[in-house]
Write an enzyme that holds these catalytic residues in place. Structure first.
Site, PDB file in Angstrom:
ATOM      1  N   LYS A 144      -6.603   3.766   8.488  1.00  0.00           N
ATOM      2  CA  LYS A 144      -5.693   4.733   7.879  1.00  0.00           C
ATOM      3  C   LYS A 144      -6.284   6.138   7.875  1.00  0.00           C
ATOM      4  O   LYS A 144      -5.579   7.126   8.151  1.00  0.00           O
ATOM      5  CB  LYS A 144      -5.354   4.291   6.455  1.00  0.00           C
ATOM      6  CG  LYS A 144      -4.543   3.001   6.394  1.00  0.00           C
ATOM      7  CD  LYS A 144      -4.328   2.532   4.967  1.00  0.00           C
ATOM      8  CE  LYS A 144      -3.504   1.249   4.927  1.00  0.00           C
ATOM      9  NZ  LYS A 144      -3.322   0.753   3.546  1.00  0.00           N
TER      10      LYS A 144
ATOM     11  N   SER B  50       0.806  -1.221   0.000  1.00  0.00           N
ATOM     12  CA  SER B  50       0.000   0.000   0.000  1.00  0.00           C
ATOM     13  C   SER B  50       0.841   1.274   0.000  1.00  0.00           C
ATOM     14  O   SER B  50       0.297   2.365  -0.151  1.00  0.00           O
ATOM     15  CB  SER B  50      -0.940   0.013   1.213  1.00  0.00           C
ATOM     16  OG  SER B  50      -0.194   0.020   2.420  1.00  0.00           O
TER      17      SER B  50
END
Length: 811
Positions: free
Chosen positions: A737, A694
């Site tokens: 996140k 990611s």
């Protein structure tokens, strides 16, 4: 009737019986079960009418009659052909009448005879008789046989307790071999047929050999009998001694007032077996062990083992269950009272109650709460138990490596016990508690087995209705237990075990959620635990918000609770020293209680230098931000990657580098920049392992910023996987996140377009406060994050690497 009778028999040595004249015809008296030998004095009983008549008629005559044994002792009135042909002529010495009309007769054997024709049959037999003479040839071998017979007979007499020792002396004094054989044969308890053969045998030497063989056999039987008797007697003596000691122990206990504890113990176990209402299989096993217990002495070590096993079987709640509180409104109130938000978990519990209300025999579901530490997974399980009205049992699985912790030890081991599952059920006292298995993701495995595999049966609703613990060795029904497991991550849980559970994620809390939880629960709890409940100290929302922002950075609530506890302890100390407790804890007083702030917004310090980009990461403790730094040095085609990176993250950085080189001209980067340069990409916090794809877009943004000289916007964070063609692929952990970016003060987040649906999991107030940019390609990312170039450095590659100094956390 003539039977052998007990009594002393005497041997007449002095009279010469061969001189006694035997008539040609003699009355014949049949004997049942005995044989009379010559030269022997023997008593017997007479009860048959014909025999009594015979004894009465000869009493006034010579008193000599013939005795012969019946072939069939059971025959009451034998015929002449039912008698043995050879017998003994005897002299009646004494007749004694008994009150029952029977007569005891004492006779002395005179000689062997052979019966001929019967001249009278009624009222008793009279037959012609012929005296039989023995044959014997004296030699050394015959003398040896006679001496051996005497020796064997002495041994025989010593083995038979009812024979007098004088018989040994008597046998030694007999010189005639024939008379010796008759003496020995008369004291042997051998079958009538065998005794009759000895009587009919006229050859004395052959009779010696046959009698020695018979006597040897009888001695062997007697010695074997003595050996068996000795062993039995030894065992009997031991048992008698134990019995005597037990009786003494009982008497002592009775004097002490303790009573018969063993009988009361057995009665108590029998009562518990009835009250337990076990299933048939378990009841049979329990009763079998109880029967064993009755046979085992209390002093035996096995007694304690069996007693402990029965205690476990009888104290388990085989038929005891609590009644579920199926009031959905009440359950909602309890869950809301104990926990703020967590709507998905609460909805799942209410659904379970609704189904249970409609269908009573529903099997207990297996729920798995997954989330960062401190998010309330264990306490949520306790609240569910309170809402349902069930007993609460907790088992921590962290670090367990022994399969026996789950299934128990077999009873062959010393100190064996059931597994932790059965122990928890017994402690709960019901067969349907709420059983929470903490830290299921931290199970281990070694040579003692795999506990995770042992849990497969426990956490399978289709199998756990007959869970078998190694110690109990009988099935126990776990289908009514509501199992809840907790974990921080799912990756370490084996796939078969994970497949048996329904996963419910508990993400990190937002700042607003933490503020609400602190006001509703944490502050009151800490005031109570620190003795300040009566002081009524107020923590204003702005003070709690400052603690959350400047003193904690976590997904859960543990550090927040610790910091509030520190404040309360400082106040408690000042109160005990005589100071007045403050009415309000202000933001300005936090420095005095907690020291200087520990965390600051890192965005402002990171936004001025090219080569620094803000990324987002998922960790087991919640989301976090990370700054990817790139710098350029003189060299030749070198790409260094540091920061404790995994293979996947290194490959993402290489893919980002390849993409930047392929787009160099479009980004105003000299195409040959890599020919004379080395590139170093670093991700700080190098002591923490990092992996995953990611960070691909963040690395690409960092490299583009470094090589183009255009800084990355400091108010934007990004996440996404990239391909060599510049596509941005979706990633996981979006909620964690996004919350991490918000905690760091970032209000704009770039996400892959295919992650747009994941925004539904983010609280509404966070979605309203933050801006989200969804992209499909890396070019879109760079268009959003790269600032316009400075006039002095427009289109130029910086000759010296920019400063990448990081100042984020003050410890």
């Amino acid at each position: 009737m003539a039977d052998k009778s007990k009594g002393e028999r005497r041997f007449e040595l002095e009279e010469d019986l061969s001189a006694v004249e035997i008539p040609d015809h003699l009355p014949v008296l049949p004997l049942r079960g005995i044989v009379i030998f010559p030269s022997q004095i023997h008593p017997f009983l007479v009860s048959r009418q014909a025999s009594l008549k015979l004894i009465e008629d000869v009493a006034g005559t010579s008193r000599i009659i013939a005795l012969t044994a019946q072939k069939n002792p059971e025959e009451e009135s034998p015929r002449p052909d039912g008698l043995f042909q050879r017998g003994t002529a005897v002299r009646i010495l004494k007749v004694l009448k008994y009150p029952d009309q029977s007569v005891r007769v004492l006779v002395q054997g005179l000689a062997r005879i052979e019966m001929g024709e019967f001249s009278q049959r009624e009222p008793y037999f009279i037959a012609a008789v012929t005296r039989l003479d023995e044959t014997f040839a004296a030699d050394k071998e015959s003398e040896a046989l006679q001496a051996h017979l005497v020796s064997q007979f002495s041994k025989f007499v010593s083995l038979v307790p009812y024979l007098p020792d004088e018989l040994q002396v008597m046998a030694m004094q007999v010189r005639e071999p024939g008379r010796l054989t008759d003496l020995v044969a008369s004291y042997l308890k051998i079958p009538v047929e065998e005794a009759q053969d000895l009587l009919a045998l006229l050859d004395v030497r052959a009779r010696l050999e046959k009698l020695i063989a018979v006597l040897t056999r009888e001695i062997e039987l007697l010695e074997l009998g003595h050996k068996i008797q000795s062993q039995v007697q030894t065992e009997l003596n031991k048992n008698q001694r134990e019995y005597y000691l037990r009786q003494q122990l009982k008497a002592i206990q009775k004097e002490l007032g303790e009573g018969d504890q063993r009988s009361s113990e057995i009665e108590d176990l029998e009562r518990k077996i009835v009250e337990a209402k076990m299933p048939e299989e378990a009841r049979k096993a329990t009763e079998k062990e109880l029967d064993r217990l009755k046979m085992i002495p209390p002093e035996s070590a096995e007694h304690t083992v069996v007693r402990t096993y029965l205690d476990w079987l009888t104290t388990l709640p085989w038929s005891v269950s609590s009644t579920d509180n199926l009031d959905i409104k009440h359950a909602r109130e309890v869950l809301d009272e104990d926990h703020y938000n967590l709507e998905k978990v609460k909805e799942r519990i209410l659904e379970f109650l609704a189904v249970r209300k409609l269908k009573q025999d529903t099997k207990g579901p297996i729920l798995c709460f997954v989330g960062p530490p401190g998010t309330g997974k264990t306490s949520l399980g306790r609240s569910i138990a309170r809402a349902l009205g069930r007993k609460f049992v907790r088992l921590s699985l962290g670090g367990i490596r022994d399969e026996a912790e789950i299934r128990g030890h077999r009873r062959t081991y010393i100190g064996s016990l059931p597994g932790r599952i059965i122990q928890g059920i017994r402690n709960a006292g019901t067969k349907n508690p709420l059983f929470i298995l903490d830290e299921v993701d931290k199970l281990g495995a070694d040579f003692r087995g795999d506990p995770a595999s042992a849990l497969l049966e426990v956490l399978d609703p289709e199998q756990n209705n007959s869970f078998s613990d190694h110690y109990l060795d009988v099935p126990f029904d776990l289908s009514e237990v509501l199992f809840i497991t907790t974990a921080n991550i799912l990756d370490t849980i084996p796939a078969p075990l994970r497949d048996r559970m329904e996963i419910l994620e508990l993400p990190g809390y937002t700042e607003e959620e933490k503020l609400q939880i602190a006001q509703r629960h944490i502050v009151r709890k800490q005031l109570r635990e620190n003795g300040l409940e009566s002081a009524k100290i107020d923590f204003p929302p702005e003070t709690l918000a400052e603690i959350i922002r400047s003193y904690t950075r976590e997904a859960g609530l543990r550090n927040l609770e610790r910091e509030i506890s520190r404040v309360c302890r400082k106040i408690a100390r000042s109160v005990t020293e005589g100071e007045q407790a403050p009415a309000h804890v202000t933001q300005e007083s936090l420095d005095r209680y907690l020291g200087p702030p520990k965390f600051f917004s890192e965005v402002a310090e990171r936004g001025h230098d090219p080569g620094v980009a803000t990324g987002l990461a998922w960790t087991p403790n919640g989301g976090d931000i990370l700054f990817i730094e790139s710098t350029r040095m003189n060299g030749q085609k070198g790409l260094m990657l540091t920061g404790s990176l995994g293979d996947v993250m290194k490959e993402s950085a290489q893919a980002a580098m390849s993409y930047i080189r392929s787009r160099a001209e479009r980004l105003n980067i000299p195409p040959d920049f890599f020919e004379k340069s080395d590139i170093h990409v670093h991700i700080p916090a190098g002591g923490i392992p990092k992996d995953g794809p990611s960070a691909g877009v963040t690395v690409a943004a960092s490299l583009s910023s470094l090589l183009s000289g255009r800084p990355v916007r400091s108010d934007i964070a990004m996440t996404g996987e990239i391909t060599l063609r510049g596509k941005v692929l979706p990633v996981g952990g979006i909620k964690e996140k996004v919350l991490a970016a918000r905690r760091a003060g970032i209000r704009t987040v770039i996400l892959p377009r295919r992650n747009e649906r994941d925004l539904e999991d983010i609280p509404a107030e966070v979605r309203e406060e933050m801006a989200f940019i969804f992209v499909d390609t890396v070019d879109e990312v760079l268009g959003h994050v790269l600032q316009p170039p400075d006039e002095q450095r427009s289109g130029a590659v910086p000759e010296t690497p920019p400063s990448t100094e990081r100042t984020t956390v003050l410890n």
